[in-house]
Design an enzyme around this catalytic site. Structure first.
Site, PDB file in Angstrom:
ATOM      1  CB  SER A 283      -8.173   3.515   3.216  1.00 12.36           C
ATOM      2  OG  SER A 283      -7.309   3.197   4.221  1.00 12.36           O
TER       3      SER A 283
ATOM      4  CE  LYS B 151      -3.917   1.889   2.740  1.00  6.95           C
ATOM      5  NZ  LYS B 151      -4.807   1.801   3.886  1.00  6.95           N
TER       6      LYS B 151
ATOM      7  CB  SER C   6      -8.085   0.912   6.407  1.00 10.62           C
ATOM      8  OG  SER C   6      -8.787   1.966   6.423  1.00 10.62           O
TER       9      SER C   6
END
Lengths: 108, 524
Positions: free
Chosen positions: B171, B76, B195
């Site tokens: 996210s 990420k 997330s």
């Protein structure tokens, strides 16, 4: 209770970000309203919790220098620099007080 | 360990059935052909191929570093990666090249993993849709699956593919999409309010949130220091255990990691669940929970019951305040953490030069999106002297009550909690954006957030497809630092439900051999 223009200006100054428009202010109002639900909870005698690891000892290491000397690397990411200094514009100049026309807080 | 008939990527690499370079090239090709998903912000093609070459040398000498050697992974874009841009999907960090690797990234590289690239997210990990980053939204690969298309009521294909695509959740949406679409075998996400688990549920992959303090946060650009954890996304529970094994453990660079000795473990194949006690928290039957998911949750509880486990209803009375509590603590910590972005040492810097303050203000005005700025302002409000006691301290007290709720239940003999992960299956993007980020986050984090509040380990396991042909996952929450037990139960459940593989044209086209077999979808 609506947030006063004074508090809004104070927040913009503290945070150094702006509300931009009435929508931004409305967003804050909604956030406060949402947070007010906490008042429904009885917390008498309850200690605030900083960390879920509060029962453990924080790790401390020996005060030995094990890394560093990387000024050149660190300066690579800065836009304005001179020798080994990060260059900032002059300090101690407060943000100008926005006049009526320019204020982004007009909407409140 | 049972003998497996089909190929597994790791043993395939070991036996020379496929080389690390071939594997890397295939993943890179698949990333290219699935570019429309927008899962990757940066693809590190050159360095990945170099890493694959190095891995190949080791395999040819019969000296692989471990199970992860040569395995393509994605990270990420809020983890620092040396020499590779780290943007947090924000204008504030566009072009920022970190001089160091986050500890978790370094650990994976030390094991020989091949870093394919950095994945897309909501700006600074604030959001539950992966729709609010500067590089655009991430598309859920299942939008393009045969399973979804078949259930879609649309007649005209191309027109509706464009408007019907569903979100990944967030996210860590990019990481979830990357794993779901087979472009990598494991990905790192982060989990502050759900997330990692939320997009895992929507994308049909395993999403693990480890216990707070187990995995180092050094190099993970912080959102909420007291709740953030690196998350692990994989296609099966065994793989998550392997990645966990390579990441967990004390890091001197992160003093919030516990000092206990961590021993990597292999997951046993549980056959007898009669000694297991599963708790069903009634408050997780939250308003808005879809009938489908409620039914699936009930079915799962019955599954355990019929297999001999003890299944009881339990109560976590402060559940509904968790999201409010989170809202206050999160914005407060965000207000503090985002203060470092001032344009001086790194990141975007405005041309405004009149004074330090005006430069900072302009830089932050230009660099942050509305969501980030909104949270900073809210956080500062709650931290004002006149508000500190009533909001920040109050929230910290409520946090203790929430954590105590879990403690009480675990002390009463319950081993694992079983709950839904999300309120419904993935929403179409056009629907999702009708509400603002804060509203969405408040709705979507409701089932995942409390585990972050209490620091507990939690995992999403894909359970079934919805009526729309989209993944639904269920969540297991365990006791602190009892990941082995948590993952063992999750693995048992995974085996029972036999979640279907995504039928994606792009994956099939690339190579029927390595990618088609369910088992070879994993690496361990």
């Amino acid at each position: 209770p609506k947030v006063t223009a004074e508090v809004l200006a104070h927040l913009e100054h503290l945070a150094l970000v702006d509300f931009r428009d009435a929508e931004g202010v409305e967003r804050l109002q909604k956030a406060i309203q949402f947070a007010d639900q906490l008042q429904e909870v009885n917390t008498d005698g309850v200690e605030p919790m900083d960390s879920v690891l509060e029962d453990r000892c924080l790790y401390l290491r020996e005060d030995d220098v094990t890394e560093g000397n990387c000024a050149k690397e660190l300066l690579k990411n800065a836009r304005e620099k001179v020798e080994e200094y990060f260059v900032a514009p002059p300090g101690n100049i407060p943000l100008p007080k926005l006049d009526e026309q320019e204020t982004s807080l007009q909407g409140s | 360990p049972e003998s497996r008939v089909h190929l597994q990527v790791s043993s395939a690499l070991k036996e020379g059935q496929i080389t690390p370079t071939e594997l890397c090239q295939r993943c890179l090709a698949l990333i290219k052909s699935t570019k429309f998903l927008n899962a990757y912000i940066t693809v590190a093609e050159e360095t990945a191929l170099k890493q694959a070459e190095e891995s190949e040398k080791r395999y040819s000498k019969g000296q692989p570093l471990g199970v992860l050697d040569g395995i393509p992974i994605a990270v990420k874009d809020n983890f620092n990666t040396a020499g590779i841009e780290t943007t947090c999907a924000s204008n504030m960090l566009k072009g920022y090249i970190s001089p160091y690797n986050a500890t978790v990234v370094q650990k994976l590289l030390d094991q020989g993993a091949v870093l394919l690239g950095k994945t897309n997210l909501d700006e600074f990990a604030m959001g539950s849709g992966s729709t609010d980053g500067v590089f655009g939204p991430v598309r859920n690969p299942w939008s393009y699956s045969r399973q979804y298309k078949e259930k879609s009521l649309s007649k005209s294909h191309s027109e509706d593919e464009e408007s019907n695509w569903v979100i990944t959740g967030g996210s860590s949406g990019g990481s979830a999409a990357a794993v779901s679409s087979f472009t990598c075998f494991a990905a790192l996400g982060s989990d502050t309010g759900g997330s990692t688990r939320n997009p895992a549920a929507h994308c049909g992959v395993v999403g693990l949130k480890p216990t707070y303090g187990l995995i180092s946060r050094h190099g993970l650009i912080p959102l909420v220091n007291s709740m953030d954890v690196p998350g692990i996304l994989t296609r099966c529970v065994d793989d998550a255990a392997v990645v966990l094994g390579s990441l967990a453990g004390h890091d001197p660079k992160d003093s919030t990691t516990i000092q206990d000795n961590f021993k990597p473990f292999e997951l046993p194949d549980l056959t007898d669940v009669s000694k297991l006690s599963i708790g069903i928290p009634k408050e997780y039957h939250a308003p808005g929970l879809s009938g489908e998911i409620l039914a699936l949750w009930s079915k799962a509880a019955d599954l355990f019951k019929n297999a001999g486990a003890k299944v009881t209803d339990v109560s976590l009375p402060h559940t509904r305040y968790s999201i409010v509590c989170y809202h206050v603590l999160c914005t407060a910590e965000v207000a503090s953490n985002m203060a470092r972005f001032d344009g001086l040492e790194y990141g975007h810097r405005s041309d405004m030069n009149k004074s330090t303050e005006s430069m900072y203000a302009a830089t932050r005005r230009e660099g942050f999106n509305d969501v980030v700025r909104g949270r900073i302002l809210s956080g500062n409000y709650f931290l004002l002297k006149q508000n500190y006691e009533n909001y920040f301290i109050k929230a910290q007290k409520v946090r203790r009550l929430i954590a105590n709720d879990f403690l009480k239940v675990f002390r009463s003999g319950v081993d694992i909690l079983l709950t839904p992960t999300t309120l419904s299956d993935a929403a179409p993007y056009m629907e999702f954006i009708k509400e603002d980020n804060r509203t969405r986050s408040a709705q979507d984090d409701i089932l995942t957030q409390a585990a972050n509040m209490a620091g507990l380990p939690a995992i999403n396991v894909p359970a079934a497809l919805s009526e729309r042909g989209l993944p639904i996952g269920l969540q297991f929450i365990g006791r602190s630092f009892q990941e082995k037990q948590l993952l063992t139960v999750a693995k048992w459940f995974e085996k029972q439900v036999k979640f279907p593989m995504i039928q994606l044209e792009e994956v099939k086209r690339l190579d029927p051999g390595v990618f088609q077999h369910q088992q070879s979808a994993s690496f361990s």
